[in-house]
Design a protein around this motif. Structure first.
Motif, PDB file in Angstrom:
ATOM      1  N   ALA A  71       0.849  -1.191   0.000  1.00  0.00           N
ATOM      2  CA  ALA A  71       0.000   0.000   0.000  1.00  0.00           C
ATOM      3  C   ALA A  71       0.883   1.238   0.000  1.00  0.00           C
ATOM      4  CB  ALA A  71      -0.907  -0.010   1.226  1.00  0.00           C
ATOM      5  N   LEU A  72       0.702   2.099  -0.984  1.00  0.00           N
ATOM      6  CA  LEU A  72       1.518   3.299  -1.145  1.00  0.00           C
ATOM      7  C   LEU A  72       0.625   4.520  -1.275  1.00  0.00           C
ATOM      8  CD1 LEU A  72       3.956   2.014  -3.932  1.00  0.00           C
ATOM      9  CD2 LEU A  72       4.472   2.173  -1.483  1.00  0.00           C
ATOM     10  N   SER A  73       1.062   5.632  -0.728  1.00  0.00           N
ATOM     11  CA  SER A  73       0.413   6.907  -1.040  1.00  0.00           C
ATOM     12  C   SER A  73       0.922   7.365  -2.399  1.00  0.00           C
ATOM     13  CB  SER A  73       0.738   7.949   0.024  1.00  0.00           C
ATOM     14  OG  SER A  73       2.124   8.279  -0.020  1.00  0.00           O
ATOM     15  N   VAL A  74       0.244   8.326  -2.994  1.00  0.00           N
ATOM     16  CA  VAL A  74       0.737   8.862  -4.259  1.00  0.00           C
ATOM     17  C   VAL A  74       2.090   9.535  -4.044  1.00  0.00           C
ATOM     18  CG1 VAL A  74       0.287  10.497  -6.129  1.00  0.00           C
ATOM     19  CG2 VAL A  74      -1.570   9.087  -5.232  1.00  0.00           C
ATOM     20  N   ALA A  75       2.290  10.113  -2.875  1.00  0.00           N
ATOM     21  CA  ALA A  75       3.600  10.708  -2.573  1.00  0.00           C
ATOM     22  C   ALA A  75       4.680   9.626  -2.509  1.00  0.00           C
ATOM     23  CB  ALA A  75       3.533  11.470  -1.248  1.00  0.00           C
ATOM     24  N   ASP A  76       4.360   8.466  -1.943  1.00  0.00           N
ATOM     25  CA  ASP A  76       5.311   7.350  -1.929  1.00  0.00           C
ATOM     26  C   ASP A  76       5.668   6.933  -3.352  1.00  0.00           C
ATOM     27  OD1 ASP A  76       5.194   7.190   0.873  1.00  0.00           O
ATOM     28  OD2 ASP A  76       3.566   5.708   0.839  1.00  0.00           O
ATOM     29  N   ALA A  77       4.629   6.820  -4.182  1.00  0.00           N
ATOM     30  CA  ALA A  77       4.856   6.437  -5.574  1.00  0.00           C
ATOM     31  C   ALA A  77       5.719   7.477  -6.284  1.00  0.00           C
ATOM     32  CB  ALA A  77       3.524   6.266  -6.294  1.00  0.00           C
ATOM     33  N   ALA A  78       5.442   8.744  -6.031  1.00  0.00           N
ATOM     34  CA  ALA A  78       6.211   9.821  -6.661  1.00  0.00           C
ATOM     35  C   ALA A  78       7.679   9.761  -6.238  1.00  0.00           C
ATOM     36  CB  ALA A  78       5.612  11.176  -6.296  1.00  0.00           C
ATOM     37  N   ALA A  79       7.932   9.409  -4.984  1.00  0.00           N
ATOM     38  CA  ALA A  79       9.311   9.303  -4.503  1.00  0.00           C
ATOM     39  C   ALA A  79      10.052   8.182  -5.219  1.00  0.00           C
ATOM     40  CB  ALA A  79       9.319   9.067  -2.998  1.00  0.00           C
ATOM     41  N   ILE A  80       9.372   7.060  -5.415  1.00  0.00           N
ATOM     42  CA  ILE A  80       9.986   5.947  -6.142  1.00  0.00           C
ATOM     43  C   ILE A  80      10.253   6.347  -7.595  1.00  0.00           C
ATOM     44  CG2 ILE A  80       9.580   3.610  -7.024  1.00  0.00           C
ATOM     45  CD1 ILE A  80       7.968   3.083  -4.434  1.00  0.00           C
ATOM     46  N   MET A  81       9.295   7.019  -8.205  1.00  0.00           N
ATOM     47  CA  MET A  81       9.462   7.481  -9.575  1.00  0.00           C
ATOM     48  C   MET A  81      10.637   8.458  -9.674  1.00  0.00           C
ATOM     49  SD  MET A  81       5.354   7.924 -10.174  1.00  0.00           S
ATOM     50  CE  MET A  81       5.400   8.880 -11.684  1.00  0.00           C
ATOM     51  N   SER A  82      10.801   9.312  -8.680  1.00  0.00           N
ATOM     52  CA  SER A  82      11.919  10.262  -8.666  1.00  0.00           C
ATOM     53  C   SER A  82      13.246   9.524  -8.631  1.00  0.00           C
ATOM     54  CB  SER A  82      11.798  11.192  -7.449  1.00  0.00           C
ATOM     55  OG  SER A  82      10.633  11.971  -7.510  1.00  0.00           O
ATOM     56  N   GLU A  83      13.325   8.504  -7.769  1.00  0.00           N
ATOM     57  CA  GLU A  83      14.560   7.728  -7.652  1.00  0.00           C
ATOM     58  C   GLU A  83      14.885   7.005  -8.957  1.00  0.00           C
ATOM     59  OE1 GLU A  83      13.819   5.187  -4.348  1.00  0.00           O
ATOM     60  OE2 GLU A  83      13.694   6.838  -2.911  1.00  0.00           O
ATOM     61  N   GLU A  84      13.867   6.482  -9.616  1.00  0.00           N
ATOM     62  CA  GLU A  84      14.106   5.712 -10.843  1.00  0.00           C
ATOM     63  C   GLU A  84      14.429   6.600 -12.040  1.00  0.00           C
ATOM     64  OE1 GLU A  84      14.500   2.536 -11.122  1.00  0.00           O
ATOM     65  OE2 GLU A  84      14.044   2.101  -9.022  1.00  0.00           O
ATOM     66  N   THR A  85      13.918   7.821 -12.041  1.00  0.00           N
ATOM     67  CA  THR A  85      14.179   8.731 -13.170  1.00  0.00           C
ATOM     68  C   THR A  85      15.380   9.634 -12.916  1.00  0.00           C
ATOM     69  OG1 THR A  85      12.687  10.413 -12.265  1.00  0.00           O
ATOM     70  CG2 THR A  85      11.732   8.806 -13.812  1.00  0.00           C
ATOM     71  N   GLY A  86      15.725   9.807 -11.637  1.00  0.00           N
ATOM     72  CA  GLY A  86      16.775  10.766 -11.305  1.00  0.00           C
ATOM     73  C   GLY A  86      16.301  12.194 -11.409  1.00  0.00           C
ATOM     74  N   GLN A  87      14.991  12.387 -11.449  1.00  0.00           N
ATOM     75  CA  GLN A  87      14.408  13.721 -11.547  1.00  0.00           C
ATOM     76  C   GLN A  87      13.297  13.861 -10.511  1.00  0.00           C
ATOM     77  OE1 GLN A  87      13.148  14.218 -15.613  1.00  0.00           O
ATOM     78  NE2 GLN A  87      15.245  14.179 -16.425  1.00  0.00           N
ATOM     79  N   ALA A  88      13.091  15.060 -10.035  1.00  0.00           N
ATOM     80  CA  ALA A  88      12.107  15.292  -8.979  1.00  0.00           C
ATOM     81  C   ALA A  88      10.683  15.174  -9.512  1.00  0.00           C
ATOM     82  CB  ALA A  88      12.327  16.664  -8.355  1.00  0.00           C
ATOM     83  N   ILE A  89       9.905  14.313  -8.866  1.00  0.00           N
ATOM     84  CA  ILE A  89       8.477  14.181  -9.149  1.00  0.00           C
ATOM     85  C   ILE A  89       7.759  14.259  -7.806  1.00  0.00           C
ATOM     86  CG2 ILE A  89       6.637  12.688 -10.018  1.00  0.00           C
ATOM     87  CD1 ILE A  89       8.704  11.456 -11.917  1.00  0.00           C
ATOM     88  N   ALA A  90       6.747  15.099  -7.714  1.00  0.00           N
ATOM     89  CA  ALA A  90       6.059  15.314  -6.446  1.00  0.00           C
ATOM     90  C   ALA A  90       4.562  15.103  -6.596  1.00  0.00           C
ATOM     91  CB  ALA A  90       6.328  16.733  -5.937  1.00  0.00           C
ATOM     92  N   HIS A  91       3.918  14.787  -5.485  1.00  0.00           N
ATOM     93  CA  HIS A  91       2.466  14.716  -5.450  1.00  0.00           C
ATOM     94  C   HIS A  91       1.923  16.063  -4.985  1.00  0.00           C
ATOM     95  CE1 HIS A  91      -1.347  13.392  -3.091  1.00  0.00           C
ATOM     96  NE2 HIS A  91      -1.668  13.747  -4.327  1.00  0.00           N
ATOM     97  N   VAL A  92       1.001  16.617  -5.750  1.00  0.00           N
ATOM     98  CA  VAL A  92       0.338  17.860  -5.375  1.00  0.00           C
ATOM     99  C   VAL A  92      -1.122  17.536  -5.070  1.00  0.00           C
ATOM    100  CG1 VAL A  92      -0.339  20.173  -6.106  1.00  0.00           C
ATOM    101  CG2 VAL A  92       1.897  19.249  -6.768  1.00  0.00           C
TER     102      VAL A  92
END
Length: 307
Positions: free
Chosen positions: A217-238
């Motif tokens: 179970a992940l929040s959208v912010a958790d998912a965004a953090a994983i996406m940031s790590e995998e892309t090397g670019q900042a992705i945030a949940h608004v």
């Protein structure tokens, strides 16, 4: 919503499932034809691939780019699509709330034509919805039919929503009013793997309703953090205001009446009542559902912005 880890290969399944389905395929060369509705969509297209791998005959159906043209607003096309069909993967019309009567007419036609089994793509938690909700109405319709066997699939939010639809980042932000609530996001491939098994061996799953989730179970912010790590670019949940978000979706083409669905879906997660991981996918397929980390690793290019 229609708003996973099977890799689509038989080698990924447990021995019992593998042998059982191979036996089914080899011993029944005249296996019933399976009609796949929504065959160009996220789930239907993957179900078609899975059944082809099993060597089972299929007929794809969609408005275009399929074996037969199918449109829920044209009931006269139902009989042609169902001709010679023994099993159906049923996906109801999208972005509509008034489809129960059309689906009932289709199921009447299916029964009359000798269809033996329907696997219906529903939604997580639909068993708690009021009877007048169209998707729940279809579930209840299937339950009361005496001749037509059925299996109901109730998946959590798709991981593919992050790459294809409303959870896809825009300028490095995922705009959705889900707060800190969590959801056990599931890969569409895992849903398709379960669907294919129920269609390949329907007697083993007749009358069942399966709630399908991912492994965490992940929040959208958790998912965004994983996406940031995998892309090397900042992705945030608004976490936008919900009514403003719905208004924006309608302004960009979402049917006005569908706003109630978006409100309910996002409120469910934001209130802490999102889906929770269960072992159903692994129990049925023999393979653990795909992690979001794995999904993000394989789809990082979809979110990476060129600099």
């Amino acid at each position: 919503m229609g708003l996973s880890v099977s890799n689509g290969n038989l080698s990924g399944w447990n021995i019992e499932t593998n042998i059982s389905l191979l036996h089914h395929t080899l011993m029944n060369k005249q296996a019933p034809l399976t009609l796949i509705l929504g065959s160009t969509g996220k789930i239907g297209s993957r179900v078609a691939v899975e059944l082809r791998k099993l060597g089972l005959p299929i007929r794809t159906a969609a408005r275009s780019n399929a074996d037969v043209a199918f449109d829920w607003s044209r009931r006269h096309c139902f009989a042609h699509a169902l001709e010679g069909v023994g099993r159906v993967f049923l996906v109801a019309p999208t972005l509509r709330l008034d489809f129960a009567d059309d689906v009932a007419a289709f199921l009447d036609e299916a029964e009359a034509g000798g269809v033996q089994h329907v696997t219906f793509l529903s939604a997580y938690g639909m068993e708690h919805a009021p009877n007048e909700v169209a998707t729940r109405s279809v579930e209840l319709d299937l339950r009361q039919r005496k001749v037509l066997g059925h299996t109901v699939l109730r998946p959590a939010w798709f991981m593919q929503n992050f790459t294809e639809t409303f959870l896809k980042p825009v300028d490095g932000a995922i705009l959705v009013p889900t707060g800190d609530g969590t959801e056990a996001f599931i890969d569409a491939q895992d849903i398709a793997a379960v669907a294919a098994i129920t269609l390949a061996d329907p007697l083993a799953h007749v009358g069942e309703a399966y709630s399908l989730t991912g492994p965490e179970a992940l929040s959208v912010a958790d998912a965004a953090a994983i996406m940031s790590e995998e892309t090397g670019q900042a992705i945030a949940h608004v976490n936008l205001d919900r009514e403003a978000w719905i208004a924006g979706a309608i302004e960009h083409g979402m049917p006005f009446e569908y706003g109630a669905v978006l409100r309910q879906l996002t409120e469910t997660i934001a209130s802490g009542h999102g889906s929770r991981p269960n072992g159903t996918v692994q129990k049925i397929t023999g393979t653990p559902p795909r992690t979001f980390r794995n999904f993000a690793h394989q789809n990082a290019s979809a979110w990476r912005v060129s600099k």
